[in-house]
Design a protein around this motif. Structure first.
Motif, PDB file in Angstrom:
ATOM      1  N   ILE A  51      19.538   1.056  -8.648  1.00  0.00           N
ATOM      2  CA  ILE A  51      18.061   1.307  -9.105  1.00  0.00           C
ATOM      3  C   ILE A  51      18.118   1.283 -10.788  1.00  0.00           C
ATOM      4  CG2 ILE A  51      17.406   2.538  -7.131  1.00  0.00           C
ATOM      5  CD1 ILE A  51      17.880   4.987  -8.807  1.00  0.00           C
ATOM      6  N   PHE A  52      19.280   1.424 -11.440  1.00  0.00           N
ATOM      7  CA  PHE A  52      19.115   1.549 -12.828  1.00  0.00           C
ATOM      8  C   PHE A  52      19.764   0.440 -13.574  1.00  0.00           C
ATOM      9  CE2 PHE A  52      19.167   6.104 -11.564  1.00  0.00           C
ATOM     10  CZ  PHE A  52      17.866   6.125 -11.484  1.00  0.00           C
ATOM     11  N   GLY A  53      20.006  -0.730 -12.822  1.00  0.00           N
ATOM     12  CA  GLY A  53      20.480  -1.898 -13.824  1.00  0.00           C
ATOM     13  C   GLY A  53      20.992  -2.957 -12.778  1.00  0.00           C
ATOM     14  N   ARG A  65      24.573  -7.606   3.494  1.00  0.00           N
ATOM     15  CA  ARG A  65      23.387  -6.908   4.132  1.00  0.00           C
ATOM     16  C   ARG A  65      22.333  -7.568   4.695  1.00  0.00           C
ATOM     17  NH1 ARG A  65      20.289  -3.278  -0.422  1.00  0.00           N
ATOM     18  NH2 ARG A  65      18.484  -2.479   0.680  1.00  0.00           N
ATOM     19  N   THR A 250       6.363  -9.580   0.779  1.00  0.00           N
ATOM     20  CA  THR A 250       6.553  -8.346   0.390  1.00  0.00           C
ATOM     21  C   THR A 250       7.728  -7.463   0.133  1.00  0.00           C
ATOM     22  OG1 THR A 250       4.707  -8.382   1.960  1.00  0.00           O
ATOM     23  CG2 THR A 250       5.113  -6.020   1.244  1.00  0.00           C
ATOM     24  N   ILE A 251       8.555  -7.725   0.953  1.00  0.00           N
ATOM     25  CA  ILE A 251       9.974  -6.759   0.825  1.00  0.00           C
ATOM     26  C   ILE A 251      10.638  -7.601  -0.583  1.00  0.00           C
ATOM     27  CG2 ILE A 251      10.478  -6.096   2.961  1.00  0.00           C
ATOM     28  CD1 ILE A 251      12.422  -7.992   3.418  1.00  0.00           C
ATOM     29  N   ASP A 254       9.169  -5.941  -3.090  1.00  0.00           N
ATOM     30  CA  ASP A 254       9.618  -4.388  -3.253  1.00  0.00           C
ATOM     31  C   ASP A 254      10.851  -4.078  -4.004  1.00  0.00           C
ATOM     32  OD1 ASP A 254       7.412  -3.244  -1.966  1.00  0.00           O
ATOM     33  OD2 ASP A 254       8.452  -3.089  -0.221  1.00  0.00           O
ATOM     34  N   GLN A 255      11.801  -5.156  -3.860  1.00  0.00           N
ATOM     35  CA  GLN A 255      12.972  -5.044  -4.522  1.00  0.00           C
ATOM     36  C   GLN A 255      12.887  -5.019  -6.087  1.00  0.00           C
ATOM     37  OE1 GLN A 255      15.730  -4.225  -2.692  1.00  0.00           O
ATOM     38  NE2 GLN A 255      14.592  -4.490  -0.869  1.00  0.00           N
ATOM     39  N   LEU A 257       9.959  -4.467  -7.794  1.00  0.00           N
ATOM     40  CA  LEU A 257       9.177  -3.520  -8.534  1.00  0.00           C
ATOM     41  C   LEU A 257       9.397  -2.100  -8.023  1.00  0.00           C
ATOM     42  CD1 LEU A 257       5.919  -5.564  -7.778  1.00  0.00           C
ATOM     43  CD2 LEU A 257       7.220  -5.458 -10.091  1.00  0.00           C
ATOM     44  N   THR A 258       9.981  -1.871  -6.784  1.00  0.00           N
ATOM     45  CA  THR A 258      10.155  -0.552  -6.461  1.00  0.00           C
ATOM     46  C   THR A 258      11.664   0.008  -6.816  1.00  0.00           C
ATOM     47  OG1 THR A 258       8.411  -0.986  -4.672  1.00  0.00           O
ATOM     48  CG2 THR A 258       9.469   1.083  -4.584  1.00  0.00           C
ATOM     49  N   SER A 259      12.488  -0.692  -6.052  1.00  0.00           N
ATOM     50  CA  SER A 259      13.917  -0.091  -6.173  1.00  0.00           C
ATOM     51  C   SER A 259      14.744  -0.778  -7.137  1.00  0.00           C
ATOM     52  CB  SER A 259      14.479  -0.493  -4.594  1.00  0.00           C
ATOM     53  OG  SER A 259      14.486  -2.004  -4.369  1.00  0.00           O
ATOM     54  N   ASN A 260      14.003  -1.782  -7.942  1.00  0.00           N
ATOM     55  CA  ASN A 260      14.809  -2.338  -8.947  1.00  0.00           C
ATOM     56  C   ASN A 260      16.043  -2.730  -8.717  1.00  0.00           C
ATOM     57  OD1 ASN A 260      14.556  -2.817 -11.983  1.00  0.00           O
ATOM     58  ND2 ASN A 260      15.859  -1.212 -12.377  1.00  0.00           N
ATOM     59  N   ASN A 261      16.058  -3.403  -7.410  1.00  0.00           N
ATOM     60  CA  ASN A 261      17.324  -4.153  -7.006  1.00  0.00           C
ATOM     61  C   ASN A 261      17.172  -5.618  -7.043  1.00  0.00           C
ATOM     62  OD1 ASN A 261      19.656  -5.043  -5.587  1.00  0.00           O
ATOM     63  ND2 ASN A 261      19.464  -3.246  -4.104  1.00  0.00           N
ATOM     64  N   PHE A 264      19.519  -8.148  -5.092  1.00  0.00           N
ATOM     65  CA  PHE A 264      19.052  -8.162  -3.672  1.00  0.00           C
ATOM     66  C   PHE A 264      17.888  -8.765  -3.461  1.00  0.00           C
ATOM     67  CE2 PHE A 264      17.859  -5.955   0.506  1.00  0.00           C
ATOM     68  CZ  PHE A 264      18.795  -6.854   1.431  1.00  0.00           C
TER      69      PHE A 264
ATOM     70  N   VAL B  67       5.321   0.004 -14.793  1.00  0.00           N
ATOM     71  CA  VAL B  67       5.454  -0.302 -13.372  1.00  0.00           C
ATOM     72  C   VAL B  67       5.822   0.963 -12.708  1.00  0.00           C
ATOM     73  CG1 VAL B  67       6.793  -1.833 -11.661  1.00  0.00           C
ATOM     74  CG2 VAL B  67       6.097  -2.590 -13.623  1.00  0.00           C
ATOM     75  N   ILE B 351      14.027   2.510   1.688  1.00  0.00           N
ATOM     76  CA  ILE B 351      13.238   1.444   1.523  1.00  0.00           C
ATOM     77  C   ILE B 351      13.188   0.518   2.864  1.00  0.00           C
ATOM     78  CG2 ILE B 351      12.910  -0.992   0.416  1.00  0.00           C
ATOM     79  CD1 ILE B 351      13.123   0.690  -2.326  1.00  0.00           C
ATOM     80  N   ASN B 355      10.666  -0.426   5.552  1.00  0.00           N
ATOM     81  CA  ASN B 355      10.218  -1.886   5.949  1.00  0.00           C
ATOM     82  C   ASN B 355      10.266  -2.054   7.443  1.00  0.00           C
ATOM     83  OD1 ASN B 355       9.344  -2.949   3.271  1.00  0.00           O
ATOM     84  ND2 ASN B 355      11.482  -3.207   2.875  1.00  0.00           N
TER      85      ASN B 355
END
Lengths: 296, 360
Positions: A51-53, A65, A250-251, A254-255, A257-261, A264, B67, B351, B355
C-alpha cells in the motif's frame, strides 16, 4: 500470366518523398502516446506493490492471485455479459434508428442528426445522473404513475438494478453504434435495393441478403466500439446499478486509488486486455465477420 | 482608430521602469507571488478560508489533487518526491506509522507556530512526537456514524443506537452503505462483536463477507461521494446511511429530519494532523500556513461550515451547550465508546472481501 497489378490508391497523383519518413510523425505518436502506456502497464504487472509503494521486480504473484481468487473470474464473466448485452441492445435499437436517419429527406435529416447529437454534448456523467430524478422513488415516472392512479406505491425496481445499468449504458453508448451504421447505409446504393426488388426479392429477403451484408462493416465497427467502451465502463454501473453495480473496471480503479496496489491493478488491466484480444480473435474467425474486417 | 507606436528604445525604457517598480513594491505584494504546495482534502480548505489562509501564510496555497491517505503516503515516499510538497494535512491514524518509520518528516519549529499554545492540552498531547520534537500537529477530528431520517426510523427504536440499523430487515431497501472496503468491513465487524477489526484473521474477514452478502438485498445502493450521499437522503431514496458530520449538517440545513446514531459497538473516529515533509524548501511559509490551520479564525469557521471537531482551545470553549449537544463535541467526555480508525494489516484481503460482496 503476370499477376494483376494492385490499383493505385490515388490515381493521377504522383508520390513524393520517402513513405517511411512521411509516416514517421504518425508512427512516433502511435508508439509514444498509444503503445507506451500499454507496455508500461504490462511491465508494471510483474512488479511488486504494497500500500505504500511499488518496486521493480519480475514475478507472477499478481497473476497467481487473479487465478486463485474466484471473485476476479466471476467479475470478468459478469463484465463480459454486461458488455455483450449492451452491444446487442445498442444494435437492436441503433440499426432502425440509423435506417430512420438515412431515409429522411436531406432537409430534415440535419435536424434529426442534431437532435440525436445534442445530448452527447453534455458530459456522460451528468447525463447518467439525470436518470436519478427520473427513475427514483420520488422521481418523475413514479410520481406521474401515482398521480394518475396506475400504482399506489413507488416502484423500487426502476432504479439501482441491473436493468438500470443496461439502460444507462445503452443510453450513453447508442451513438457509437448508430453513427457507423448510418454511414454504411448512406453509402448503400438505392439502385441495388431497387434491382433486388425488380428481380422479385421480398422485403425480408432484401434486408437479409442485400442490406445487412452491405452494412456489415458499419455494424461491426459500431459493435466493436460499444463492446470496448462497455467492457471498461464503471461510472454508469456504479451510479445506476445499486449494490451490484460493479464492473471489472471498478476493481482496477480500486487498486490504483484505494489500496495503492499499482502492480496488481496493472495485472488486472492486462488480464482484461488479454480477454478482449481473445474475444476479438474468436469473432474474427466467423466467416462473414472476417470478410467484413478484411474488406475495404 | 488610435494606434500605439512603440520603438525599441521606448520598449526598453518601459521594461526597465516595470522592473524598478516591481523591485520597489512592498514585501506583501512579493509574497503573493510565492506559493506553497499543499496536499489536503478540499473540504479542509473551503473557498471562504482560502483568502485568509493565503494572507496569513504570505503565499498562495496550491492544493494539489488529494486522493486518500494511502495515496498521500505513496506520493511522499515515491523516489524523487522530496521537495515536491511543503505542507500536508492528513489522517494521522493512517499515515503516522509509515511516514515516521520512513523518516519522511521534518520536526516542526514551534517558535514559528505560535498558535500551538492555543491548542487544548488534550490535543497537544495527541501530537506526534519523537525525541522531544513535534512532527504532526492535530488540527481537526471527526467521527463517522449512521445518519438516519427520523420521519421513517423512530429515534426511540433501540436499533438506531447500533451499527445494526444498517442491517435491520425492517428497513430493507432503504439503506445505503458507503462504497468503501475499510469503513464497511470495520463497522460490520464491530457490529458482529469483533473488538479489534484491524487485526482480524482472513477467516474472520470471510465471515464478515458472508454476513454482508446475506444482507445485500437490504441495501438500496452504495454511495461514494459527498453529493451523492446527501442526494440519496434528501430525495428519500434511502432512510439511513453511513455518513459524515458535514453531511448531517447539510441535510439539516435542507430541513431534513435527520440525526445520527451513537453506535454502542464503537463510534468510528479519526483526527487529521499537519506536517512538513523532508525536503521542503519553503519551511517558513509552511510553518506560517500550519500556524493558520490551528488558529482560532480557521477553527471557528471550519466548525461552523462543516461541524468538524477542532483542536483550538478558545474555539472549543466557545461552543454553546446546544451546539455541543447537537454536534456531539463532548463524545469523549460523556464516555461514548469509540473506535479510532486503524489501518488493517490485511487491507488487500479487505478489498477482496468487499469486491466479493459487490459481485455476489
Amino acid at each position: 500470366m503476370p499477376a494483376p497489378r494492385t490499383p493505385k490508391p490515388f490515381p493521377g497523383i504522383r508520390p513524393f518523398g520517402n513513405p517511411l519518413l512521411l509516416m514517421a510523425p504518425g508512427l512516433v505518436f502511435l508508439l509514444c502516446i498509444g503503445l507506451a502506456p500499454v507496455i508500461l502497464t504490462v511491465v508494471l504487472s510483474f512488479w511488486r506493490s504494497s500500500i505504500f509503494g511499488t518496486t521493480p521486480d519480475f514475478q507472477f504473484g499478481n497473476y497467481a492471485r487473479i487465478l486463485a481468487e474466484p471473485v476476479y473470474w466471476q467479475l470478468l464473466v459478469h463484465t463480459l455479459r454486461v458488455a455483450l448485452v449492451t452491444t446487442l441492445a445498442c444494435l437492436v435499437i441503433g440499426y432502425p434508428l440509423a435506417w430512420f436517419l438515412s431515409t429522411r429527406p436531406n432537409r430534415t435529416k440535419v435536424i434529426w442528426l442534431i437532435a440525436i447529437f445534442v445530448p452527447f454534448w453534455i458530459s456522460y456523467v451528468v447525463r447518467t445522473f439525470a436518470w436519478l430524478p427520473i427513475l427514483g422513488v420520488n422521481g418523475l415516472i413514479n410520481s406521474t404513475l401515482i398521480r394518475i392512479g396506475v400504482i399506489d406505491a413507488p416502484l423500487d425496481w426502476l432504479l439501482y438494478t441491473s436493468g438500470t445499468t443496461y439502460l444507462g449504458l445503452v443510453y450513453v453508448y447508442i451513438l457509437f453504434m448508430t453513427l457507423p451504421i448510418y454511414l454504411s447505409l448512406q453509402r448503400l446504393d438505392p439502385l441495388v435495393i431497387s434491382a433486388a426488388a425488380d428481380l422479385g426479392a421480398r422485403p425480408s429477403s432484401i434486408l437479409r441478403r442485400v442490406i445487412l451484408p452491405l452494412t456489415l462493416p458499419g455494424v461491426l465497427s459500431g459493435s466493436l466500439m460499444v463492446f470496448l467502451l462497455s467492457i471498461s465502463a464503471y461510472v454508469t454501473p456504479r451510479l445506476l446499478g445499486g449494490p451490484s453495480g460493479v464492473m471489472f473496471g471498478t476493481i482496477v480503479a480500486d487498486q490504483f486509488l484505494t489500496s495503492n496496489n499499482w502492480a496488481f491493478g496493472a495485472a488486472l488491466a492486462t488480464s482484461l486486455m488479454l480477454v478482449i484480444i481473445l474475444v476479438l480473435s474468436l469473432m474474427a474467425m466467423i466467416p462473414p465477420v472476417r470478410r467484413a474486417m478484411l474488406s475495404n | 482608430m488610435k494606434s500605439f507606436n512603440l520603438d525599441r528604445r521606448q520598449f526598453l525604457a518601459g521594461s526597465a521602469g516595470l522592473v524598478a517598480t516591481s523591485m520597489a513594491a512592498p514585501a506583501g505584494v512579493l509574497a503573493q507571488s510565492q506559493s506553497i504546495s499543499a496536499l489536503m482534502p478540499g473540504v479542509l480548505l473551503p473557498e471562504s478560508l482560502r483568502g485568509p489562509a493565503e494572507a496569513a501564510t504570505g503565499a498562495a496555497i496550491e492544493n494539489l489533487p488529494y486522493v486518500s491517505p494511502t495515496d498521500t503516503v505513496a506520493k511522499l515516499l515515491a523516489p524523487g518526491a522530496q521537495g515536491r510538497y511543503d505542507l500536508i494535512n492528513n489522517m494521522m491514524n493512517f499515515v503516522t506509522e509509515p511516514l515516521m518509520a520512513a523518516d519522511a518528516l521534518q520536526p516542526l519549529d514551534l517558535s514559528k507556530v505560535p498558535n500551538w499554545d492555543q491548542l487544548s492540552p488534550y490535543w497537544q498531547s495527541q501530537a506526534v512526537m519523537k525525541d522531544g520534537e513535534v512532527y504532526m500537529i492535530p488540527c481537526m477530528w471527526a467521527y463517522d456514524s449512521v445518519l438516519y431520517n427520523k420521519d421513517f426510523i423512530p429515534e426511540d427504536d433501540e436499533v438506531t443506537q447500533s451499527w445494526g440499523v444498517m442491517f435491520d430487515d425492517r428497513y430493507a431497501g432503504r439503506i445505503a452503505p458507503r462504497d468503501d472496503a475499510y469503513q464497511m468491513i470495520t463497522l460490520t465487524a464491530l457490529h458482529l462483536g469483533v473488538e479489534e477489526p484491524a487485526t482480524m484473521s482472513r477467516s474472520d474477514i470471510k465471515e464478515i463477507q458472508a454476513f454482508l452478502i446475506s444482507k445485500k438485498a437490504n441495501f438500496r445502493t452504495l454511495w461514494s461521494s459527498f453529493g451523492e450521499a446527501v442526494n440519496l437522503m434528501s430525495s428519500q431514496e434511502v432512510w439511513a446511511m453511513v455518513g459524515w458530520m458535514p453531511m448531517r449538517l447539510a441535510l439539516q440545513k435542507q430541513g431534513m429530519n435527520v440525526t445520527n446514531n451513537w453506535p454502542s459497538e464503537g463510534l468510528m473516529t479519526f483526527q487529521n494532523g499537519l506536517f512538513i515533509p523532508k525536503g521542503s524548501q519553503k519551511t517558513d511559509l509552511a510553518h506560517a500556513a500550519a500556524n493558520f490551520f490551528i488558529s482560532q479564525e480557521y477553527a471557528s469557521e471550519l466548525a461552523k461550515l462543516m461541524d468538524y471537531g477542532v483542536t483550538n482551545e478558545a474555539v472549543i470553549n466557545g461552543f454553546s451547550q446546544e451546539t455541543i449537544d447537537r454536534v456531539g463535541y463532548d463524545i469523549f467526555d460523556r464516555g461514548v465508546k469509540t473506535y479510532p480508525y486503524t489501518w488493517p494489516a490485511e487491507m488487500d484481503a479487505w478489498i477482496e472481501a468487499w469486491n466479493s460482496f459487490k459481485v455476489a
